[in-house]
Design an enzyme around this catalytic site. Structure first.
Site, PDB file in Angstrom:
ATOM      1  N   HIS A   1      -4.884 -21.611  11.009  1.00  0.00           N
ATOM      2  CA  HIS A   1      -6.389 -21.998  10.402  1.00  0.00           C
ATOM      3  C   HIS A   1      -6.935 -21.061  10.128  1.00  0.00           C
ATOM      4  O   HIS A   1      -7.838 -20.646   8.883  1.00  0.00           O
ATOM      5  CB  HIS A   1      -6.820 -22.411  11.440  1.00  0.00           C
ATOM      6  CG  HIS A   1      -8.921 -22.443  11.116  1.00  0.00           C
ATOM      7  ND1 HIS A   1      -8.851 -23.968  10.844  1.00  0.00           N
ATOM      8  CD2 HIS A   1     -10.064 -21.730  11.338  1.00  0.00           C
ATOM      9  CE1 HIS A   1     -10.353 -23.644  10.657  1.00  0.00           C
ATOM     10  NE2 HIS A   1     -10.335 -21.937  10.923  1.00  0.00           N
TER      11      HIS A   1
ATOM     12  N   CYS B   1     -11.986 -29.124   8.184  1.00  0.00           N
ATOM     13  CA  CYS B   1     -11.279 -28.475   7.622  1.00  0.00           C
ATOM     14  C   CYS B   1      -9.606 -29.335   8.179  1.00  0.00           C
ATOM     15  O   CYS B   1      -9.407 -30.199   8.331  1.00  0.00           O
ATOM     16  CB  CYS B   1     -11.229 -26.855   8.539  1.00  0.00           C
ATOM     17  SG  CYS B   1      -9.649 -26.255   7.945  1.00  0.00           S
TER      18      CYS B   1
ATOM     19  N   CYS C   1      -6.730 -27.769   7.693  1.00  0.00           N
ATOM     20  CA  CYS C   1      -5.584 -27.264   8.257  1.00  0.00           C
ATOM     21  C   CYS C   1      -4.417 -28.056   9.005  1.00  0.00           C
ATOM     22  O   CYS C   1      -5.433 -29.263   9.542  1.00  0.00           O
ATOM     23  CB  CYS C   1      -5.891 -26.067   7.817  1.00  0.00           C
ATOM     24  SG  CYS C   1      -6.161 -25.406  10.353  1.00  0.00           S
TER      25      CYS C   1
ATOM     26  N   ASP D   1       1.229  -0.982  -0.007  1.00  0.00           N
ATOM     27  CA  ASP D   1       0.262  -0.468   0.200  1.00  0.00           C
ATOM     28  C   ASP D   1       0.954   1.196  -0.019  1.00  0.00           C
ATOM     29  O   ASP D   1       1.694   0.915   0.193  1.00  0.00           O
ATOM     30  CB  ASP D   1      -1.490  -0.344   1.445  1.00  0.00           C
ATOM     31  CG  ASP D   1      -0.041  -0.161   2.973  1.00  0.00           C
ATOM     32  OD1 ASP D   1       1.047   0.228   2.723  1.00  0.00           O
ATOM     33  OD2 ASP D   1      -0.619  -0.023   3.710  1.00  0.00           O
TER      34      ASP D   1
ATOM     35  N   ASP E   1      -8.044  -7.528   0.876  1.00  0.00           N
ATOM     36  CA  ASP E   1      -6.897  -8.074   0.946  1.00  0.00           C
ATOM     37  C   ASP E   1      -7.703  -7.157   3.286  1.00  0.00           C
ATOM     38  O   ASP E   1      -8.698  -6.368   2.551  1.00  0.00           O
ATOM     39  CB  ASP E   1      -5.436  -7.193   1.018  1.00  0.00           C
ATOM     40  CG  ASP E   1      -5.613  -5.866   1.770  1.00  0.00           C
ATOM     41  OD1 ASP E   1      -6.723  -4.769   1.212  1.00  0.00           O
ATOM     42  OD2 ASP E   1      -5.715  -5.208   2.847  1.00  0.00           O
TER      43      ASP E   1
ATOM     44  N   CYS F   1      -6.513 -28.206  12.635  1.00  0.00           N
ATOM     45  CA  CYS F   1      -7.637 -28.902  12.172  1.00  0.00           C
ATOM     46  C   CYS F   1      -7.690 -30.270  11.892  1.00  0.00           C
ATOM     47  O   CYS F   1      -7.796 -31.603  12.645  1.00  0.00           O
ATOM     48  CB  CYS F   1      -9.075 -28.679  11.090  1.00  0.00           C
ATOM     49  SG  CYS F   1      -9.190 -26.739  11.943  1.00  0.00           S
TER      50      CYS F   1
END
Lengths: 369, 369
Positions: free
Chosen positions: B333, B302, B304, B91, B264, B307
Site C-alpha cells: 500500500h 485506493c 492497490c 548511494d 528517495d 485496498c
C-alpha cells in the site's frame, strides 16, 4: 454429489477423485496448505492460486482466540475475511487444545483451558467447536475429538476413543453453515481393534468424509502406516479419506497407496521460514556457506517463481540478512514443490503408472536422506 | 541523451522530465524505493513493477558488508543478483559510514571504520565506493561525500565542504561501469554561501546529475527548503536534481516547486512494517482497536492490491498476530501510495495545474495532521 472416485489404480488402492465444494472442485489426492490465523504465512490468496494450492486449512482454536468469532462474523466468514475464494477446511481445535493450551478440566461437554496467548480461560467442546466452524463458514468442518499422544496405554486409549465417538455424534448433530460438510475423525492410537471400532462407528453415523487422526505425533513411520491400515479399510469407499498432519512426500505416496485422498501439514511453510527448501532430492538448508556463490536455482528444473528468477546465492544472502523476502521466496518454493508433487502423483494414477512412480520417488528420496 | 526536460510549469520551477538509462526510461519527478540489501523489504521485483516503482536505490555500504563485492560480481551485478531489470541508483556509502558505523579515522583518502554488523574493520573512500558501485553496476552512481549532521558549526561545515568537493573530483575520475552515470552531491549544511559554492564547483566538474545532500537530518522543515533554495539555482538546468532522503508527500511537492526531479526515502517501507499506512489524509496506525471490525479498505479509493482485496479489520488482525502478510500488504500500500502521488503530480505538471494541485495537497494533509 460431494465426492466422486474418478479412477482407481489397478495394483494399489490409490485413487483419483474430485471433491465438489461451494468454493470449487478439489482434485484428489490433495495436499492442503495450513493457514493457521487466516493467512498461509507470508503468502497472499493470489499466490496460493498461482502455486496450485487447492484448499486452505484454518485452525478453529487459533481463530477463536484471534481475531475471535465476532470479527470473522462481521466479515461474513473466513473466505471473505482473508480474501480466499477457494475451499476451506477447518480443524476442530481438539488437537491444539490438547497440545498448545494449558488444560484445566475435561468433562463430557469438552475442555476448559487457558489460552496459550494471554492465559484467558476458554471452554471448547463439540458444540463450541461446531459453532465456531459455522461462523468461519468452512466448506469442510471436522468433528471435535481427542488426539491421543504417543505412546499411550490401552486403557486411556479405550476411554478416549469412546469420548471421541460420543463427541463425533454431538458434533454431527449441531447446526452447520450452509453447504458445510462434516468429517469424522478416527482415533485409537496404535491399537488396531480400537481404530477399527472407531472407524466402523463413525461410518455408521454417515459423515461426508473421514479422517485418520492421532498419527504423525512422534510414532515410528511403520506405526503410522499401521494406524492407517487399521482405519481406512473400515471407511466407506465413496467418501474422501484424510490423514491429518502429514506432509512428507514419501509418506503421502505410501498413504495414497492405502486409499487416502487428503493431507495437510504445517511443516512445508514452517521450515521455509527457517531456511529449508523441500526438493525431490531431500531437504536443503539454504543458509549453508557453500551456496554463497551458487548461481543455480534452489531446485534444478523447478518452475516456481523463486526458482525461475533467483539464484541460491541470492536466497542465501536474504536469509543471512534476515530479509523477509527470503522466507517468502522459500515458502513459495515449498508450497509449489508439494503441490507439483501431488499433481505428478495424480497424473501417475491417471496414467496407470502410480506403482512405478511411487517406487521411483522412494528411491530418489532415500538416495538423498 | 541522458536527461530531457519535457515540460516546465508556468508559475513554478516544477518540471516534467525523462531520464534515459540502460534499464529503461524514468519519468520525473520520481520517488525511488529503497532496497538496502538488494531487496525492497518484503517485496519482489514483480511487485515493484506492479506498484509503479521506477527506480530501486541500493546502499553501497550495506551491500559491501553483505553479501560483499565478490558475491555481487559473481552474479554479474546487482540487477541480475536481485532480479530487478529496471534502473538502479546507488548511494556512495558516505551517509551510512557517518551515521551507522563506528568511525575510526578520517583521512584525505576516506574513512576507516568498524562494520555495524560484526565490528570488522573496513576502509571506504571515494575510490573504494566507486569501485563497489562499479561492481554493483548501478545505472546511477553517487559520489562519496561527507554528510554533515544538524546542527553543525560554520568552521566544520567549511572544512567538510572542501573535503566533499575534493572527493567528488576523485569519484568522478574513477573508472565506472558501462553506461553508468555519476551524480555530484551538494553539501554545506545550513550555510547558503557554502551550498552555493559547492553547487557551482560541482557544476563546473560536469556531472550527469546533482543531488542536494545533508537535508532531512533533523533540521526544521523551513531550513530544508532553504538548503534546497541555496543549492538548486546554481545547478545546470539540463541535468536531473535529486533531494536525498526525502519521502513526505507535502515536502516532495514543495521541492518539485523548487525545480527538484528525484527523491528517495526509507520511511514509507519502514513505517509499513511497523503498522503505519500512508494515506492522502495523513498517516494511519493500523493496529488501533477501532479498526477491529472496520470493513473498509486501508485507504478509501485506493486501487492497490491491499485496498482492493482486504479490509482494515483483516490487516489489523494480521498485525495483531505478527503475521508477515500484514507488513507485506502495508508495504504494498505505501509504495503504491507514493508512486501514485508522484504520478498525479506529473499529470498536474503536464496539465498545467501543478500550483492548484500542490495547494490542494497541502490543505488535505494539514487538515489531517
Amino acid at each position: 454429489m460431494f465426492f466422486e472416485v474418478v479412477k482407481e489404480d489397478a495394483r494399489t488402492k490409490a485413487r483419483l477423485g474430485r471433491i465438489y465444494t461451494a468454493h470449487g472442485i478439489v482434485e484428489t489426492p490433495v495436499f492442503m496448505d495450513v493457514g493457521t490465523l487466516g493467512t498461509v504465512k507470508a503468502l497472499e490468496p493470489r499466490d496460493l492460486s498461482e502455486l496450485g494450492a487447492q484448499v486452505v486449512l484454518g485452525n478453529t482454536y487459533h481463530l477463536m482466540l484471534r481475531p475471535g468469532a465476532e470479527v470473522i462474523a462481521a466479515a461474513g466468514g473466513l473466505h471473505r475475511f482473508m480474501g480466499w475464494n477457494g475451499p476451506i477446511l477447518t480443524d476442530s481445535g481438539g488437537f491444539q487444545v490438547f497440545s498448545l493450551a494449558r488444560m484445566r478440566r475435561i468433562t463430557e461437554d469438552g475442555c476448559l483451558f487457558n489460552s496459550h496467548i494471554d492465559g484467558h480461560e476458554f471452554f471448547l467442546g463439540p458444540k463450541e467447536s461446531m459453532a465456531m466452524q459455522r461462523v468461519i463458514g468452512s466448506d469442510i468442518a471436522m468433528v471435535f475429538d481427542e488426539c491421543l499422544p504417543y505412546p499411550c496405554g490401552r486403557e486411556r486409549a479405550e476411554k478416549s476413543v469412546d469420548q471421541t465417538i460420543r463427541w463425533a455424534q454431538v458434533s454431527r448433530d449441531q447446526p452447520h453453515a450452509d453447504g458445510q460438510r462434516v468429517f469424522g475423525i478416527v482415533q485409537g492410537g496404535v491399537y488396531d481393534d480400537l481404530r477399527r471400532r472407531c472407524a466402523e462407528e463413525l461410518a455408521g453415523m454417515g459423515f461426508d468424509g473421514y479422517a485418520v487422526g492421532g498419527v504423525s505425533v512422534g510414532e515410528p513411520e511403520e506405526r503410522m502406516y499401521q494406524a492407517v491400515d487399521a482405519s481406512v479399510p473400515y471407511l466407506p469407499t465413496d467418501r474422501p479419506r484424510y490423514v491429518m498432519g502429514l506432509g512428507v512426500m514419501r509418506q503421502m505416496a505410501e498413504c495414497v497407496a492405502r486409499g487416502v485422498d487428503m493431507f495437510d501439514c504445517v511443516i512445508p511453510t514452517r521450515i521455509a521460514r527457517h531456511g529449508t527448501a523441500i526438493t525431490r532430492r531431500g531437504n536443503v538448508a539454504v543458509k549453508a556457506a557453500r551456496w554463497a556463490f551458487d548461481q543455480g536455482p534452489v531446485e534444478e528444473g523447478c518452475e516456481c517463481y523463486c526458482c525461475r528468477n533467483f539464484t541460491r546465492s541470492y536466497v542465501r544472502h536474504l536469509f543471512a540478512c534476515g530479509e523477509i523476502l527470503g522466507l517468502r521466496l522459500l515458502t513459495i518454493h515449498n508450497v509449489w514443490a508439494l503441490n507439483r508433487f501431488m499433481k505428478e502423483m495424480r497424473a501417475a494414477i491417471g496414467g496407470g503408472t502410480f506403482s512405478e512412480w511411487k517406487e521411483q520417488t522412494r528411491k530418489e528420496t532415500e538416495e538423498n536422506e
